[in-house]
Design an enzyme around this catalytic site. Structure first.
Site, mmCIF file in Angstrom:
data_model
loop_
_atom_site.group_PDB
_atom_site.id
_atom_site.type_symbol
_atom_site.label_atom_id
_atom_site.label_comp_id
_atom_site.label_asym_id
_atom_site.label_seq_id
_atom_site.Cartn_x
_atom_site.Cartn_y
_atom_site.Cartn_z
ATOM 1 N N LYS A 95 44.722 139.834 88.213
ATOM 2 C CA LYS A 95 43.376 140.248 87.779
ATOM 3 C C LYS A 95 42.390 139.310 88.464
ATOM 4 O O LYS A 95 42.115 138.212 88.001
ATOM 5 C CB LYS A 95 43.271 140.112 86.254
ATOM 6 N N GLU A 128 44.193 126.111 85.550
ATOM 7 C CA GLU A 128 43.462 125.326 86.566
ATOM 8 C C GLU A 128 41.982 125.505 86.247
ATOM 9 O O GLU A 128 41.413 126.562 86.514
ATOM 10 C CB GLU A 128 43.758 125.865 87.971
ATOM 11 N N CYS A 145 35.690 123.718 92.669
ATOM 12 C CA CYS A 145 36.140 123.026 91.444
ATOM 13 C C CYS A 145 36.233 121.525 91.648
ATOM 14 O O CYS A 145 36.012 120.751 90.728
ATOM 15 C CB CYS A 145 37.483 123.584 91.002
ATOM 16 N N GLU A 169 30.013 120.832 84.158
ATOM 17 C CA GLU A 169 30.186 121.337 85.516
ATOM 18 C C GLU A 169 29.065 122.331 85.812
ATOM 19 O O GLU A 169 29.032 123.417 85.240
ATOM 20 C CB GLU A 169 31.551 122.034 85.609
HETATM 21 P P1 NAD Z 1 35.596 132.408 84.647
HETATM 22 O O1 NAD Z 1 36.335 131.584 83.666
HETATM 23 O O2 NAD Z 1 34.303 132.994 84.247
HETATM 24 O O3 NAD Z 1 36.491 133.649 85.140
HETATM 25 C C1 NAD Z 1 37.745 133.460 85.757
HETATM 26 C C2 NAD Z 1 38.575 134.727 85.612
HETATM 27 O O4 NAD Z 1 38.873 134.922 84.228
HETATM 28 C C3 NAD Z 1 37.867 135.991 86.064
HETATM 29 O O5 NAD Z 1 38.797 136.835 86.706
HETATM 30 C C4 NAD Z 1 37.406 136.621 84.760
HETATM 31 O O6 NAD Z 1 37.224 138.012 84.817
HETATM 32 C C5 NAD Z 1 38.577 136.261 83.865
HETATM 33 N N1 NAD Z 1 38.316 136.285 82.413
HETATM 34 C C6 NAD Z 1 37.156 136.065 81.769
HETATM 35 N N2 NAD Z 1 37.339 136.169 80.421
HETATM 36 C C7 NAD Z 1 38.650 136.484 80.241
HETATM 37 C C8 NAD Z 1 39.462 136.721 79.102
HETATM 38 N N3 NAD Z 1 38.970 136.665 77.858
HETATM 39 N N4 NAD Z 1 40.778 136.997 79.283
HETATM 40 C C9 NAD Z 1 41.299 137.032 80.516
HETATM 41 N N5 NAD Z 1 40.588 136.833 81.647
HETATM 42 C C10 NAD Z 1 39.274 136.549 81.510
HETATM 43 O O7 NAD Z 1 35.458 131.489 85.946
HETATM 44 P P2 NAD Z 1 34.641 131.814 87.269
HETATM 45 O O8 NAD Z 1 33.189 131.699 86.975
HETATM 46 O O9 NAD Z 1 35.166 133.063 87.880
HETATM 47 O O10 NAD Z 1 35.115 130.604 88.214
HETATM 48 C C11 NAD Z 1 34.515 129.357 88.236
HETATM 49 C C12 NAD Z 1 35.364 128.348 87.513
HETATM 50 O O11 NAD Z 1 36.664 128.288 88.090
HETATM 51 C C13 NAD Z 1 34.808 126.944 87.608
HETATM 52 O O12 NAD Z 1 34.847 126.328 86.348
HETATM 53 C C14 NAD Z 1 35.761 126.246 88.570
HETATM 54 O O13 NAD Z 1 35.843 124.855 88.410
HETATM 55 C C15 NAD Z 1 37.052 126.924 88.243
HETATM 56 N N6 NAD Z 1 38.013 126.760 89.339
HETATM 57 C C16 NAD Z 1 39.028 125.856 89.187
HETATM 58 C C17 NAD Z 1 39.926 125.639 90.227
HETATM 59 C C18 NAD Z 1 41.040 124.641 90.112
HETATM 60 O O14 NAD Z 1 41.854 124.557 91.018
HETATM 61 N N7 NAD Z 1 41.117 123.871 89.057
HETATM 62 C C19 NAD Z 1 39.778 126.363 91.411
HETATM 63 C C20 NAD Z 1 38.728 127.274 91.522
HETATM 64 C C21 NAD Z 1 37.843 127.469 90.479
#
Ligand code: NAD
Length: 515
Positions: A194, A269, A303, A404
């Site tokens: 997803k 992550e 991130c 963040e």
């Molecule tokens: P997000 O948490 O808003 O969304 C991430 C994913 O989760 C999306 O596909 C979203 O549709 C899905 N999602 C949202 N609610 C959900 C639910 N209730 N159940 C299942 N899936 C759900 O994050 P974002 O804005 O897409 O990404 C940015 C974040 O990702 C930042 O905090 C960044 O630090 C983090 N990130 C971390 C790493 C790492 O390696 N640690 C790498 C890249 C990004």
């Protein structure tokens, strides 16, 4: 920007799978529309142009995808393929990705707004990830355990965990997915992916690629759509054995809580608030240049971004002056603007969030040294650009220092002693990454050893290796991606104990015989 060549490219993509009534869900080897018929439109954040129209999956679509992944796993169609052959398949995926590099890179740039040169690097990194796990597959046949008894054969075997729910963010859409897909396939798992609802295009292209290479039906499945509908079943459903999530902290907490209902394995992550520690004896020019990269690459939507500059007081003024001078010079522009050095933020809502952090920081007493607003000029009007921003004189506890922001914003804190540097760098609920800059090798190792972060760079910022584990301490996550541990996330260890000379134990007396 060369609009004509972009349009031609878009047209080719739309002919494949992106149309007004798209079928972008990939379930059991078939391309399908959402059961509800819902669609969503993807726009380029650099200029707002329509990039694609994709199916918007609901719960029932994801449940169908889970059922397909479950049936494929239980049939053994992939898990019973010898691991070296699974590895060979991953090497073919890597080779094909390199063949289709430009198509994938353009799709990634159109969805994210990032520069095409960065997307090409991402695709190369993705191919390298498939190559790494392709070579790793089948290298370990398990472990023989000395049971201390010559009549016992005891061994540990590593088996695929089963059906995996893979949920990924928008900043490095396919890279983050590849860190999950490659080890999942290497281990013999099946999965439902997803991707972020904002950036699904390269996930769609990847499913096409896997299908073209003959991956059996049901092994790889894709649902495009918003998290609450399309993603949530992956953390709740009893037929999913593992959910691996990359994204924000609050979503991660929700997913972990939902997954606890069926006690599935969880890998998270999450975000970071990463310190970049600069001592006075550092190579000044290299440290400034890397502080700039650390904070502003991909407009800080990374991130591991070095969003907290922690600099020794004696050089702080000169260091920050230079950083500000360089930050003001960064050229913003769209993915195909060859003069651009950085791109837009992902959405209007995200830009508002970043700006709110900056304005709150200023209201709380931080000094705005540069940026703090969208850039002016016609070429920026339709995109979600934000100027590289430096805030100094910040206080620990301000939200711009604690949370963040995930944008082109760096705060500056100062220190006088090594202990103070370490305490400042560790003063965060996160623990994803950090850096230390010094020419004193002993100090570098001491400080690196004391930083409570999953990756520590010494005299560098941002590089990672597919063969080296990636993940966070603290609230940056649970588990590790990449490296041998990254494969282990998708495996269960099973102990097989064979007694080759069975004996009567005599533990319970045979009372019947006694009578
Ligand atoms: P997000 O948490 O808003 O969304 C991430 C994913 O989760 C999306 O596909 C979203 O549709 C899905 N999602 C949202 N609610 C959900 C639910 N209730 N159940 C299942 N899936 C759900 O994050 P974002 O804005 O897409 O990404 C940015 C974040 O990702 C930042 O905090 C960044 O630090 C983090 N990130 C971390 C790493 C790492 O390696 N640690 C790498 C890249 C990004």
């Amino acid at each position: 920007m060369n609009r004509c060549s972009r349009c031609t490219n878009l047209h080719r993509m739309t002919q494949a799978t992106f149309s007004d009534s798209p079928s972008t869900l990939f379930i059991n080897g078939r391309w399908e529309p959402a059961a509800s018929g819902a669609v969503s439109r993807i726009h380029n954040p650099a200029d707002g142009e329509l990039v694609a129209t994709v199916s918007e999956a609901g719960r029932e679509d994801t449940e169908r995808a889970i059922a397909a992944a479950r049936a494929a796993f239980d049939s053994g169609v992939w898990s019973s393929v010898p691991a070296p052959e699974r590895g060979a398949f991953l090497l073919k995926v890597a080779a094909e990705l390199r063949e289709r590099r430009e198509k994938f890179a353009r799709a990634e740039s159109l969805d994210t707004g990032k520069r095409i040169i960065e997307s090409r690097i991402d695709i190369d990194d993705i191919a390298a990830c498939f190559e790494y796990f392709g070579r790793l597959a089948g290298q370990s046949a398990g472990r023989v355990v000395d049971a201390g008894d010559p009549t016992v054969v005891s061994k540990i075997v590593y088996e695929p965990v089963g059906v995996c729910g893979l949920i990924t963010p928008w900043n490095y859409p396919l890279l983050q997915a590849a860190w999950k897909i490659a080890p999942a396939l290497a281990a013999g798992c099946t999965f439902v992916l997803k991707p972020s609802e904002l950036t699904p295009s390269t996930a769609i292209l990847t499913m096409q690629l896997l299908q073209d290479l003959g991956l059996p039906d049901g092994v790889a499945n894709l649902v495009t759509g918003p998290g609450a509908q399309a993603g949530a079943p992956l953390s709740e459903h009893p037929d999913v054995d593992l959910v691996s999530f990359t994204g924000g902290l609050e979503t991660g907490k929700r997913i972990a809580a939902a997954a606890s209902g069926t006690v599935k394995k969880v890998a998270l992550e999450l975000g970071g608030k990463n310190p970049n520690v600069v001592f006075a004896d550092a190579d000044f020019d290299a440290a400034v240049d890397n502080a700039l990269n650390g904070a502003f690459v991909h407009s800080g939507q990374v991130c591991s971004a070095g969003a907290r500059l922690v600099v020794e007081e004696s050089i702080a003024e000169r260091f920050v002056d230079e950083l500000v001078r360089r930050a003001q010079d960064i050229r913003l522009g769209g993915p195909f603007d060859e003069s651009a050095e950085s791109g837009p933020l992902i959405s209007a809502a995200h830009r508002e969030k970043v700006d709110a952090y900056v304005q709150r920081g200023v209201a709380e007493g931080a000094r705005l040294r540069c940026g703090g607003a969208a850039p002016e000029g016609e070429k920026f009007d339709a995109g979600f650009y934000y100027q590289p921003t430096v805030l100094d004189r910040v206080q620990r506890g301000m939200s711009v220092v604690v949370d963040e922001a995930f944008g082109p914003v760096v705060t500056v804190e100062t220190f006088r002693t090594e202990d103070e540097a370490v305490a400042t760098a560790n003063d965060t609920i996160y623990g994803l990454a950090g850096a230390v800059w010094t020419q004193d090798a002993g100090k570098a190792q001491r400080v690196a050893g004391r930083l409570r972060h999953g990756t520590v760079w010494i005299n560098d910022y941002h590089p990672y290796l597919p063969q080296a584990e990636w993940g966070g301490f603290g609230q940056s996550g649970v588990g590790r991606e990449l490296g041998p541990t990254g494969l282990g996330e998708y495996q269960e260890a099973k102990h097989i104990y064979q007694n080759t000379s069975p004996q009567v134990t005599g533990w319970f007396a045979d009372h019947g015989k006694e009578k």
